[in-house]
Design a protein around this motif. Structure first.
Motif, mmCIF file in Angstrom:
data_model
loop_
_atom_site.group_PDB
_atom_site.id
_atom_site.type_symbol
_atom_site.label_atom_id
_atom_site.label_comp_id
_atom_site.label_asym_id
_atom_site.label_seq_id
_atom_site.Cartn_x
_atom_site.Cartn_y
_atom_site.Cartn_z
ATOM 1 N N TRP A 21 40.197 41.772 49.857
ATOM 2 C CA TRP A 21 40.846 42.648 48.874
ATOM 3 C C TRP A 21 41.944 41.908 48.111
ATOM 4 O O TRP A 21 42.751 41.177 48.688
ATOM 5 C CB TRP A 21 41.448 43.872 49.559
ATOM 6 N N PHE A 22 41.981 42.144 46.782
ATOM 7 C CA PHE A 22 42.985 41.563 45.898
ATOM 8 C C PHE A 22 43.582 42.683 45.052
ATOM 9 O O PHE A 22 42.898 43.642 44.705
ATOM 10 C CB PHE A 22 42.357 40.503 44.987
ATOM 11 N N TYR A 23 44.835 42.529 44.680
ATOM 12 C CA TYR A 23 45.599 43.569 43.990
ATOM 13 C C TYR A 23 46.069 42.986 42.668
ATOM 14 O O TYR A 23 46.825 42.011 42.638
ATOM 15 C CB TYR A 23 46.770 44.011 44.867
ATOM 16 N N GLU A 24 45.612 43.580 41.542
ATOM 17 C CA GLU A 24 45.802 42.966 40.232
ATOM 18 C C GLU A 24 46.204 43.975 39.168
ATOM 19 O O GLU A 24 46.176 45.179 39.385
ATOM 20 C CB GLU A 24 44.487 42.327 39.757
ATOM 21 N N ARG A 25 46.518 43.409 38.010
ATOM 22 C CA ARG A 25 46.603 44.159 36.772
ATOM 23 C C ARG A 25 45.666 43.450 35.800
ATOM 24 O O ARG A 25 44.995 42.500 36.190
ATOM 25 C CB ARG A 25 48.049 44.278 36.283
ATOM 26 N N PRO A 26 45.550 43.867 34.547
ATOM 27 C CA PRO A 26 44.547 43.285 33.642
ATOM 28 C C PRO A 26 44.635 41.760 33.527
ATOM 29 O O PRO A 26 45.680 41.154 33.760
ATOM 30 C CB PRO A 26 44.858 43.945 32.296
ATOM 31 N N ASN A 28 43.140 39.572 35.359
ATOM 32 C CA ASN A 28 43.177 38.930 36.674
ATOM 33 C C ASN A 28 44.582 38.493 37.096
ATOM 34 O O ASN A 28 44.734 37.562 37.882
ATOM 35 C CB ASN A 28 42.236 37.722 36.726
ATOM 36 N N GLN A 29 45.595 39.159 36.591
ATOM 37 C CA GLN A 29 46.963 38.806 36.948
ATOM 38 C C GLN A 29 47.326 39.485 38.267
ATOM 39 O O GLN A 29 47.310 40.717 38.355
ATOM 40 C CB GLN A 29 47.928 39.243 35.854
ATOM 41 N N GLN A 141 32.678 39.845 41.995
ATOM 42 C CA GLN A 141 33.932 40.596 42.059
ATOM 43 C C GLN A 141 33.692 42.043 41.645
ATOM 44 O O GLN A 141 33.253 42.315 40.529
ATOM 45 C CB GLN A 141 34.982 39.956 41.162
ATOM 46 N N ILE A 142 33.968 42.951 42.587
ATOM 47 C CA ILE A 142 33.890 44.379 42.309
ATOM 48 C C ILE A 142 35.317 44.849 42.051
ATOM 49 O O ILE A 142 36.207 44.613 42.860
ATOM 50 C CB ILE A 142 33.284 45.143 43.512
ATOM 51 N N ARG A 143 35.523 45.483 40.896
ATOM 52 C CA ARG A 143 36.853 45.954 40.537
ATOM 53 C C ARG A 143 36.863 47.471 40.407
ATOM 54 O O ARG A 143 35.999 48.053 39.752
ATOM 55 C CB ARG A 143 37.310 45.334 39.224
ATOM 56 N N PHE A 144 37.881 48.079 41.013
ATOM 57 C CA PHE A 144 38.143 49.503 40.911
ATOM 58 C C PHE A 144 39.354 49.609 39.989
ATOM 59 O O PHE A 144 40.430 49.118 40.331
ATOM 60 C CB PHE A 144 38.434 50.091 42.296
ATOM 61 N N VAL A 145 39.160 50.237 38.830
ATOM 62 C CA VAL A 145 40.176 50.201 37.776
ATOM 63 C C VAL A 145 40.675 51.609 37.475
ATOM 64 O O VAL A 145 39.885 52.525 37.245
ATOM 65 C CB VAL A 145 39.604 49.570 36.488
ATOM 66 N N VAL A 146 41.997 51.758 37.445
ATOM 67 C CA VAL A 146 42.634 53.017 37.050
ATOM 68 C C VAL A 146 43.460 52.739 35.820
ATOM 69 O O VAL A 146 44.279 51.821 35.795
ATOM 70 C CB VAL A 146 43.523 53.576 38.192
#
Length: 147
Positions: A21-26, A28-29, A141-146
């Protein structure tokens, strides 16, 4: 035998990359660990990701998504299940959510990236369910985006 189940809430950690698990903002930051959650900086609290919660935010008067990323450790077919609900209804102006594989939309189904969001209205108390399978290659890479 390789691990077979990854759960975001159970895998939540103060270490980037722990349990895939990785924690990001737009763009890939990566977010930084502060105050028991992942956020933009020690003194900038949105967007943020905590155990079981993702919150988008504003940075320099621009909206920024909260992005939870999972990297596939091996190839195969994965099942993605979950329930998206509003954390602070009826505050704010609603949220939009989507799931991508290598930046290509995989949920909601159909359409194009231009209509790549499911929306939870400001007064939504029911939420949205998702349950689907997708084939992944090692490193996808699977991204869950809010948003």
């Amino acid at each position: 035998m390789p691990k077979g189940v990854w759960t975001a809430s159970e895998g939540f950690s103060d270490t980037q990359g722990a349990d895939q698990w990785f924690y990001e903002r737009p763009m890939n930051q990566p977010l930084v660990w502060a105050d028991g959650r992942w956020q933009t900086a020690a003194d900038i609290d949105t967007p943020f990701i905590g155990p079981g919660v993702m919150h988008p935010g504003l940075l320099n008067n621009r909206a920024h998504d909260a992005v939870l990323r999972w990297d596939a450790p091996h190839c195969g077919t994965i099942r993605i299940t979950g329930w998206v609900t509003r954390h602070e209804a009826p505050r704010g102006d609603g949220v939009r959510v989507r799931i991508t594989r290598n930046h290509a939309k995989i949920w909601p189904a159909g359409g194009t990236m231009a209509d790549a969001w499911r929306t939870l209205a400001v007064d939504d108390t029911a939420g949205l369910a998702h349950d689907f399978c997708v084939t992944v290659n090692t490193g996808d890479q699977i991204r869950f985006v809010v948003n």
